[in-house]
Design an enzyme around this catalytic site. Structure first.
Site, short mmCIF file in Angstrom:
data_model
loop_
_atom_site.label_atom_id
_atom_site.label_comp_id
_atom_site.label_asym_id
_atom_site.label_seq_id
_atom_site.Cartn_x
_atom_site.Cartn_y
_atom_site.Cartn_z
N GLU A 180 0.81 -1.22 0.00
CA GLU A 180 0.00 0.00 0.00
C GLU A 180 0.85 1.28 0.00
OE1 GLU A 180 -2.93 -0.23 3.09
OE2 GLU A 180 -3.93 -1.95 2.18
N GLU A 386 -5.01 -8.54 0.78
CA GLU A 386 -5.69 -8.18 2.03
C GLU A 386 -7.17 -8.03 1.74
OE1 GLU A 386 -4.45 -4.81 4.33
OE2 GLU A 386 -2.31 -5.24 4.07
#
Length: 483
Positions: A180, A386
């Site tokens: 991320e 995720e």
């Protein structure tokens, strides 16, 4: 699993209604600072999250990751727990300051030995390790030198990647460079709700570029030391951006947020160039002169896979006077925006129920995300690296934790993954966030994402009902009919 004719039955006897491809990875994910603790042991030095969490007012209740869930000392038990759940893969991150405390120089063997032991234990239990090199714990010394807005950090990251690759490359096949990078750049350097807590939009855009460059340089460094069989990718958290209406103003708001959330990374990663509209939209903030000749070529390395993290979609519109109020983008409260150059874009909640994070539940966004990236990066395998939800879990009088809301969330999102596969997406695996309740960044220990409940006082692990459910899915390779 037993099979009779065309009907598959899970170990519980519950029929499997939806079958995933053979070899599909069923995993869970964690991050080093969120679970390890032991922040002063075996040569580890402070990361930006150590500094940030110890700064008053930055983290809910003054919580820190000093102990977290003590995984550094309990890793054998945690691997046994994974094996008991039937996981076939585990994605974890390496703590940069545990391996290379100053962000420069030789590796600390004690730090590497921890990860060597963890990987060996995973392999002994037939659990495939997936290593993430950077999940936000930049050595504080590198931040003191300027952090990700400084070009040198990208070179330091590549050096660190090579050290870890040399140490673990004989036993780890799957490597994620960054987790991320949007959060690292824009929450860390623009809105300030994540470490290091800076609020400089121009620095955030520089950080985004140097994270991209760090990925490219680290990918080259890894391929220089890893066996040919190794796979290198990145985990992004793209926003599924939807316009509130079909009006030109709202469609333009969608385009602008798509550029800042998504194309700032996928442009150079997949096409070797930053999108022109992003440069135009942010021209009042920076002239992008920090992008040097050869940078985008260095970033544009072949990818063996792309990891996608998804929780909830983003709904945007052009700002209107009657819509004044909190920014509902799901990225924490701050007077400073994580969206440089887009102050006149408003965020809205998607319809549907909310998780404990106040995030709308919308599995269709995951299908859209996987199909969008199938079109964007044809031929590159995808993983959901995720996906999960926080709920207000409690231990009942019998010592158990029932979390039917999480089971419904997981069922809906796994069905969404299957829908994408049916429509042509090459999705190879799914990693539940998270294996364990843990330190949830600026929310401290106030939000529980784990399939396994952790009593933070005693460190007792209690598998929730969702862990049992996910175990049945992993062992059977398919989803039961929704109850």
């Amino acid at each position: 699993m037993t099979t009779t004719g065309n009907t598959s039955t899970a170990l519980t006897g519950e029929p499997v209604a939806t079958r995933f491809p053979a070899g599909f990875l069923w995993g869970a994910a964690t991050a080093s600072y969120q679970i390890e603790g032991a922040v002063r042991e075996d040569g580890r030095t402070p990361s930006i999250w150590d500094t940030f969490s110890h700064t008053p007012g930055k983290v809910l209740n003054g919580d820190t990751g000093d102990v977290a869930v003590d995984h550094y000392h309990r890793w054998r038990d945690d691997v046994r727990l994974m094996a008991d759940l039937g996981l076939t893969s585990y994605r974890f991150s390496v703590a940069w300051p545990r391996v290379q405390p100053t962000g420069r120089g030789p590796a600390v063997q004690r730090g590497l030995d921890f990860y060597r032991g963890l990987v060996d234990e995973l392999l002994a239990n037939e659990i495939k390790p997936v290593v993430t090199l950077y999940h936000w714990d930049l050595p504080q010394e590198l931040e003191n030198a300027g952090g990700w807005p400084e070009r040198d950090t990208a070179y330091r990251f590549a050096e660190y990647a090579g050290l870890v690759g040399e140490a673990l490359g004989d036993r780890v096949e799957s490597w994620v460079t960054l987790n991320e990078p949007w959060c690292s750049a824009f929450l860390g350097y623009s809105s300030g709700v994540h470490a290091p807590g800076r609020t400089d939009p121009a620095a955030a855009l520089r950080a985004a570029h140097h994270l991209n460059l760090g990925h490219g340089l680290a990918t080259s460094a890894l391929r220089g030391v890893l066996p040919a069989r190794a796979k290198v990718g990145i985990s992004l958290n793209p926003s599924v951006v939807r316009a509130l209406t079909e009006s030109p103003e709202d469609q333009n708001a969608r385009r602008r947020i798509d550029a800042l959330a998504n194309r700032v990374f996928t442009g150079p990663l997949l096409k070797g160039a930053y999108p022109r509209d992003l440069l135009t939209d942010t021209a009042a903030i920076t002239d992008w002169s920090f992008v040097r000749d050869g940078d985008t070529a260095a970033i544009h390395q072949p990818l063996d896979f792309i990891g996608l993290n998804y929780y909830t979609p983003a709904v945007v519109s052009a700002a209107r006077p009657e819509q004044a109020g909190p920014r509902l983008d799901g990225h924490g409260a701050s007077e400073h925006t994580p969206w440089p150059g887009a102050d006149d874009v408003a965020f809205h909640h998607a319809p549907g129920e909310l998780t404990a994070m106040n995030w709308p539940v919308d599995p269709t966004g995951l299908t859209d995300l996987l199909l969008d990236h199938t079109a964007l990066a044809p031929g590159i395998p995808l993983y959901v690296t995720e996906n999960g939800a926080a709920y207000d879990d409690v231990v009942d009088a019998d010592g158990r934790v029932h979390d039917p809301d999480r089971i419904r969330y997981l069922h809906g999102h796994l069905a969404a993954v299957h829908d994408a596969i049916e429509q042509g997406a090459d999705v190879r695996g799914y990693f539940l966030w998270s294996l364990l309740d843990n330190f949830e960044w600026s929310y401290g220990y106030g939000k529980r994402f784990g399939a396994v409940y952790v009593d933070y006082e005693t460190q007792e692990r209690i598998p929730k009902s969702s862990a049992t459910w996910y175990s049945q899915v992993a062992r059977s390779g398919g989803l039961p009919a929704e109850s």
